[in-house]
Design an enzyme around this catalytic site. Structure first.
Site, mmCIF file in Angstrom:
data_model
loop_
_atom_site.group_PDB
_atom_site.id
_atom_site.type_symbol
_atom_site.label_atom_id
_atom_site.label_comp_id
_atom_site.label_asym_id
_atom_site.label_seq_id
_atom_site.Cartn_x
_atom_site.Cartn_y
_atom_site.Cartn_z
ATOM 1 C CE LYS A 121 -2.482 5.627 -25.693
ATOM 2 N NZ LYS A 121 -3.694 5.247 -26.450
ATOM 3 C CE LYS A 228 -8.845 -0.155 -25.965
ATOM 4 N NZ LYS A 228 -8.655 1.306 -26.045
#
Length: 344
Positions: A121, A228
């Site tokens: 991240k 997703k």
């Protein structure tokens, strides 16, 4: 890329069961995280038992009812319908490294045994580029030269910031950069600016949070897509997007419980070609789960299987009463959205 205008229309989501069928078995859980991730320290989810097994409804709290209703459509599809045939029984997965200090990187990676890919991240609002560089350097050092390092900026940079950051991070031999900028137009521009560097650009939010999930492919704004199951309305709809886009994909998750990860694993198992490790190892970021056999990485992969929650764990990690009420009211509103959709 397949010409989306000529592609078959995306499939209509599954028929909507009655609300009492959903609420009748619904359990709301609150699971602590190992470390703060995506701005939260506890992950809440609604778990529902359908005719095909347990399923999950867990849109993030800030999403409105229209966006969250796609997550309910996915939960219904997974819980009420047989799934497409599986082409593989295990899914290779990546480690996920939150915005931690470099000294914490080895401990994070240790929670993902056997994983040779790490998603790091970056671009957090409370993080500097220097901190991102230090974190990515620590991951590269921990994985060694043969490991794969990918970045996820969650749309946190503008185009100029992204160009500067990618230059600064390129020495760490990046597999790709996920959602460096927020919009499709910005993705297309940063892809144009950095093409000579040979670092692919991946789209996530520009697919799962877009009115038209195929727009990023039509614009030539990405080299691959991150998909997703929950945000896209279920496995069948996600597979149709993959087919229409004609780009390589990474199947990922949204910090789901092992039940939600099982949905993602079934999606990854049905994707015709799986070139990249998937982001389905995130149960390792949870300090607790709803099963005593969680879908955590083993030798760098997870199994494709349904997950049944443990009653004692459901009780132990039951959300507070006011949160249960909040989630069930939200489920009811999203159910109304789906019913109105079906009536049109």
């Amino acid at each position: 890329m397949t010409d989306a205008s000529a592609a078959a229309p995306l499939p209509h989501p599954a028929p909507v069961p009655r609300l009492d069928e959903l609420i009748g078995t619904a359990r709301v859980v609150a699971l602590p995280l190992i470390t703060r991730f995506r701005g939260i320290e506890v992950r809440e989810a609604v778990l529902i038992e359908g005719p095909q097994g347990w399923t999950e409804f867990s849109p993030f709290a800030e999403y409105d009812d229209d966006e969250a209703s796609a997550w309910l459509a996915a939960a219904i599809d997974f819980g009420w319908n047989a799934q497409p045939a599986a082409l593989r029984d295990r899914i290779p997965v990546n480690a996920t490294v939150p915005a931690v200090d470099p000294d914490s990187v080895p401990a994070v990676l240790a929670r993902f045994p056997g994983c040779r890919t790490a998603k790091v991240k970056v671009a957090g609002a409370d993080q500097t580029l220097a901190q991102d560089v230090a974190r990515v350097r620590a991951v590269r050092e921990a994985l060694g030269p043969e490991g794969r390092v990918r970045l996820d900026a969650n749309g946190g940079w503008n185009v100029d910031e992204a160009e500067h950051a990618i230059h600064a991070l390129a020495p760490f031999d990046l597999e790709y950069v996920e959602q460096p900028c927020a919009t499709v137009e910005e993705l297309a521009e940063i892809r144009r600016r950095t093409r000579y560097m040979g670092i692919p650009i991946a789209a996530d939010e520009s697919v799962r949070r877009a009115d038209d999930p195929l727009a990023v492919a039509e614009a030539g704004a990405a080299d691959l897509l991150v998909i997703k199951a929950q945000p896209l309305g279920g496995i069948r709809r996600a597979l149709a997007i993959v087919e229409a886009a004609g780009l390589p994909v990474v199947v990922s998750s949204a910090l789901d419980t092992s039940i939600g990860l099982a949905m993602g694993a079934h999606l990854a198992a049905a994707v015709p070609t799986l070139e990249f490790d998937c982001g389905l190892g995130t149960a390792s970021l949870l300090a607790a789960d709803v099963t005593r056999a969680p879908l955590v990485p083993e030798d760098g992969s997870i199994a494709v299987r349904r997950v049944t929650p443990d009653p004692e764990l459901l009780d132990r990690y039951a959300a507070a009463e006011e949160r249960v009420d909040w989630w069930l009211e939200r489920l009811g509103r999203c159910h109304d959205v789906l019913r109105l959709r079906d009536a049109q």
